[in-house]
Design a protein around this motif. Structure first.
Motif, mmCIF file in Angstrom:
data_model
loop_
_atom_site.group_PDB
_atom_site.id
_atom_site.type_symbol
_atom_site.label_atom_id
_atom_site.label_comp_id
_atom_site.label_asym_id
_atom_site.label_seq_id
_atom_site.Cartn_x
_atom_site.Cartn_y
_atom_site.Cartn_z
ATOM 1 N N SER A 28 -2.610 -3.125 5.495
ATOM 2 C CA SER A 28 -3.270 -4.750 5.251
ATOM 3 C C SER A 28 -4.673 -4.224 4.866
ATOM 4 C CB SER A 28 -3.730 -5.206 6.273
ATOM 5 O OG SER A 28 -2.511 -5.901 7.247
ATOM 6 N N LEU A 47 -3.257 -6.745 -5.787
ATOM 7 C CA LEU A 47 -1.925 -7.289 -5.866
ATOM 8 C C LEU A 47 -3.119 -8.973 -5.693
ATOM 9 C CD1 LEU A 47 1.103 -8.071 -5.727
ATOM 10 C CD2 LEU A 47 0.535 -8.183 -3.316
ATOM 11 N N LEU A 106 -3.565 -3.135 0.464
ATOM 12 C CA LEU A 106 -3.145 -4.733 -0.621
ATOM 13 C C LEU A 106 -4.012 -5.649 -0.622
ATOM 14 C CD1 LEU A 106 0.537 -5.134 1.665
ATOM 15 C CD2 LEU A 106 -0.085 -3.871 -0.524
ATOM 16 N N SER A 123 2.628 -12.160 -4.301
ATOM 17 C CA SER A 123 3.342 -11.228 -3.346
ATOM 18 C C SER A 123 4.529 -10.576 -3.700
ATOM 19 C CB SER A 123 4.335 -11.887 -2.851
ATOM 20 O OG SER A 123 5.377 -12.555 -3.884
ATOM 21 N N SER A 133 4.538 -5.746 -0.180
ATOM 22 C CA SER A 133 3.784 -6.637 0.893
ATOM 23 C C SER A 133 4.673 -7.881 1.198
ATOM 24 C CB SER A 133 2.766 -8.265 0.037
ATOM 25 O OG SER A 133 3.875 -8.207 -0.659
ATOM 26 N N THR A 150 6.215 -5.093 4.371
ATOM 27 C CA THR A 150 4.786 -4.860 5.711
ATOM 28 C C THR A 150 5.378 -5.042 6.334
ATOM 29 O OG1 THR A 150 3.574 -3.400 4.112
ATOM 30 C CG2 THR A 150 2.673 -4.170 5.694
ATOM 31 N N SER A 206 -4.997 -2.605 -3.889
ATOM 32 C CA SER A 206 -3.998 -2.691 -4.592
ATOM 33 C C SER A 206 -3.862 -3.740 -5.764
ATOM 34 C CB SER A 206 -2.811 -3.331 -4.153
ATOM 35 O OG SER A 206 -3.289 -4.556 -3.346
ATOM 36 N N TYR A 220 -2.675 -11.142 5.210
ATOM 37 C CA TYR A 220 -3.061 -9.774 5.639
ATOM 38 C C TYR A 220 -4.704 -9.649 6.300
ATOM 39 C CZ TYR A 220 1.082 -7.803 3.734
ATOM 40 O OH TYR A 220 2.060 -7.192 3.124
#
Length: 271
Positions: free
Chosen positions: A87, A96, A90, A109, A113, A116, A94, A168
């Motif tokens: 978490s 993202l 991400l 997404s 992700s 996970t 990351s 997350y």
């Protein structure tokens, strides 16, 4: 290159290919990850039992229910470490959910992700099943509410791809779980008067304050900041983002007050 090294490289390549083409393939992610999460729970439960029977002399003298809870807490610790690391990566590293990316943050997404989240779904299914089966030995109504709410939110985020940032950020709060479990282990092991117990209490207070109070305030700020994007979500997703973090925050505050009272009592006795 010698044969053993070539064989190792070949197995590594095959494993990476399996993960890429099957486990992380979009159509297989929900099924593979949930099953992987359940398998992880089973392995962690059995591994905790195996290690404890060898390295903790008092394990054999525990009651049957204490052994089950001991192993269950080992299982939840493994999940907490995994989901906290993933978490944190991400959300913060990351890219993202970075503002530099195009498109609403609420609809972002990736295969990683989703995978996970699926592992976490597998954990919540397993742990909730154990809590209900052994009720109320592993937890009362508050644990059931927490797990059902978490399971619903995580499953929805995995299947729909919506609101994963907020999911997350909520899951980072699992960083407090190892400390909670360690406190129970120390208590059962008869180390309630030890210095480790005091240090554990202080660490629990700090991690809970950061991960379940301050971080949730930052979560609410992020929801407010991207509220125009939140409103574009499906009705059910919008309700989850609006309600689930608020309910969890209230529960966190109640538990935090209990931790604070316990820490004061422990420090008073030591003084």
């Amino acid at each position: 290159m010698d044969l053993p090294l070539m064989a190792a490289k070949a197995y590594q390549y095959k494993a990476e290919l399996l993960v890429k083409d099957y486990l992380l393939a979009d159509s297989y992610v929900p099924y593979a990850s949930v099953l992987g999460g359940i398998l992880m729970c089973k392995l962690a439960f059995d591994f905790t039992r195996f290690i404890s029977s060898f390295y903790f002399k008092g394990y054999a003298s525990l009651t049957k229910m204490q052994k089950i809870e001991w192993n269950n807490r080992g299982m939840s610790t493994v999940h907490a470490i995994f989901i906290t690391l993933m978490s944190t990566y991400l959300v913060f590293f990351s890219g993202l959910f970075s503002d530099q990316q195009d498109g609403p943050v609420t609809f972002r997404s990736s295969s990683l992700s989703n995978f996970t989240l699926g592992v976490s779904v597998g954990y919540f299914i397993t742990d909730l099943a154990m809590i209900l089966w052994l009720y109320p030995s592993l937890g009362g109504v508050e644990y059931i509410i927490h797990h059902i709410l978490s399971l619903t939110a995580v499953t929805y985020a995995m299947l729909s791809g919506e609101g994963q940032l907020y999911t997350y950020m909520s899951l980072i709060s699992e960083t407090t779980t190892p400390g909670i479990n360690l406190r129970w282990f120390l208590d059962v092991a008869g180390m309630k008067r030890s210095k480790r117990y005091v240090v554990n209490g202080v660490a629990m207070f700090v991690t809970w304050l950061i991960a379940r109070i301050i971080l949730f305030m930052y979560l609410f700020y992020q929801i407010f900041l991207h509220y125009d994007q939140v409103k574009q979500m499906d009705t059910f997703g919008y309700l989850l983002v609006s309600v689930a973090p608020a309910v969890l925050f209230v529960m966190n505050m109640i538990w935090f007050s209990k931790i604070l009272r316990g820490l004061r009592k422990t420090l008073a006795k030591r003084h």
